[in-house]
Design an enzyme around this catalytic site. Sequence first.
Site, mmCIF file in Angstrom:
data_model
loop_
_atom_site.group_PDB
_atom_site.id
_atom_site.type_symbol
_atom_site.label_atom_id
_atom_site.label_comp_id
_atom_site.label_asym_id
_atom_site.label_seq_id
_atom_site.Cartn_x
_atom_site.Cartn_y
_atom_site.Cartn_z
ATOM 1 N N MET A 38 0.992 -1.221 -0.044
ATOM 2 C CA MET A 38 0.074 0.117 0.031
ATOM 3 C C MET A 38 0.827 1.253 -0.020
ATOM 4 S SD MET A 38 -3.310 -0.731 2.067
ATOM 5 C CE MET A 38 -2.764 -0.537 3.512
ATOM 6 N N HIS A 42 8.881 0.953 3.443
ATOM 7 C CA HIS A 42 10.052 0.935 4.376
ATOM 8 C C HIS A 42 10.999 -0.470 4.124
ATOM 9 C CE1 HIS A 42 7.788 -2.091 6.323
ATOM 10 N NE2 HIS A 42 6.659 -1.161 6.324
ATOM 11 N N HIS A 45 9.385 -3.610 3.118
ATOM 12 C CA HIS A 45 8.988 -3.841 1.944
ATOM 13 C C HIS A 45 10.291 -4.141 0.874
ATOM 14 C CE1 HIS A 45 5.841 -1.213 3.388
ATOM 15 N NE2 HIS A 45 5.100 -2.170 2.731
ATOM 16 N N GLY A 160 4.705 -10.291 3.870
ATOM 17 C CA GLY A 160 5.634 -10.099 5.045
ATOM 18 C C GLY A 160 4.818 -11.005 6.396
ATOM 19 N N LYS A 162 4.835 -10.145 9.379
ATOM 20 C CA LYS A 162 4.194 -9.302 10.328
ATOM 21 C C LYS A 162 2.575 -9.267 10.526
ATOM 22 C CE LYS A 162 4.006 -4.948 10.221
ATOM 23 N NZ LYS A 162 2.638 -4.559 10.265
ATOM 24 N N ASP A 163 2.123 -9.363 9.153
ATOM 25 C CA ASP A 163 0.560 -9.545 9.017
ATOM 26 C C ASP A 163 0.229 -11.241 9.112
ATOM 27 O OD1 ASP A 163 -0.257 -6.706 9.080
ATOM 28 O OD2 ASP A 163 0.892 -6.796 7.106
ATOM 29 N N GLN A 166 -3.204 -12.325 7.934
ATOM 30 C CA GLN A 166 -3.662 -11.945 6.487
ATOM 31 C C GLN A 166 -2.739 -13.145 5.817
ATOM 32 O OE1 GLN A 166 -2.811 -8.079 4.746
ATOM 33 N NE2 GLN A 166 -1.119 -9.008 3.884
ATOM 34 N N LEU A 197 8.758 -3.154 11.756
ATOM 35 C CA LEU A 197 8.563 -2.080 10.768
ATOM 36 C C LEU A 197 7.116 -2.278 10.250
ATOM 37 C CD1 LEU A 197 11.945 -2.055 8.756
ATOM 38 C CD2 LEU A 197 11.338 -0.881 10.908
ATOM 39 N N SER A 199 4.118 1.025 8.085
ATOM 40 C CA SER A 199 4.016 2.215 7.582
ATOM 41 C C SER A 199 3.464 3.256 8.670
ATOM 42 C CB SER A 199 3.377 2.172 6.173
ATOM 43 O OG SER A 199 3.540 1.522 5.153
#
Length: 318
Positions: A38, A42, A45, A160, A162-163, A166, A197, A199
Amino acid sequence: MNPLDSAGGPTLARTRQELADALAPTGAGGARAVVMTMGALHAGHVELVREAKRLAAQVVVSIFVNPLQFGPGEDLDRYPRDLDGDLATLTGEGLLGAGDVVFAPTPEVMYPEGDPVVRVTAGRIGEVLEGASRPGHLDGVLTVVLKLLHLTRPDVALFGEKDAQQLAAVRQMVRDLDVPVQVRGVPTQRDVEGLALSSRNAYLTPEQRARALALSRSLRDAAEAARAGASPDDLRARVRTALDAAQIDVDYVALVDPRTFADVAADHRGMAVLALAARVGGVRLIDNTTLELGGSDLGLHGAGVAGTRQADAHQGEA
């Protein structure tokens, strides 16, 4: 189509036709990988793109703030947008080059008839944790992910860890709908102090950021407790206590099955994901770590969510 620079860099595609024109013919020089973002890019990504470059001859990076995954009162309008900065980030050393593509559509390009009538439903995995806190969020994520998979036709898609929820939902969709793509997770990238990290970290004041470090710290402490044989209830309680002490507003702390995201039983042994969501000064942040209950943990910098390397595969194996 507009080249990003005059030195044979990647192509910027803003429309479906520009994207189609930029995609290499099937079988012409190797696999294609897609990284969906999106924007507000950083280092996390960047690591996804580096891994994509390692795996494929052509990399497509999408930059699209998807309105379907934002609920009422969320930060859709103020979500950070910096296309010029993102393009500069993507063209660093070892990143996108000639033959690669940045797809940066508008909502009108992605949804030419307005909000889609037919959408993907995340099912049970979309009803817990992030799904319970943000109703419809994962439905919106899966709908745009499936559309982008159709539009970019990749061999591999990278997300990633982190999600984590998802990623699990995307894998479930790929299995259930027989989508011919390999789904790979890439470990969470953290700053030098351990903060995952994101956004949304840009919203944090220095004081809020200092408090936010309690998220990763609490997960590290729980990992140590898991190695010592702590129970699921104890692990959840430890994290909540640490976040309360840091004056952080906890949304959820959960210890769940890495595939279904259902709560694990009190006597669970084996892999589990310890996931949390919390607000620091109004900024909602998520984080997680993978543990092996009844055994050694994988920790914040270990093998990743849900044994990702073992789980990566095509279609029904993903």
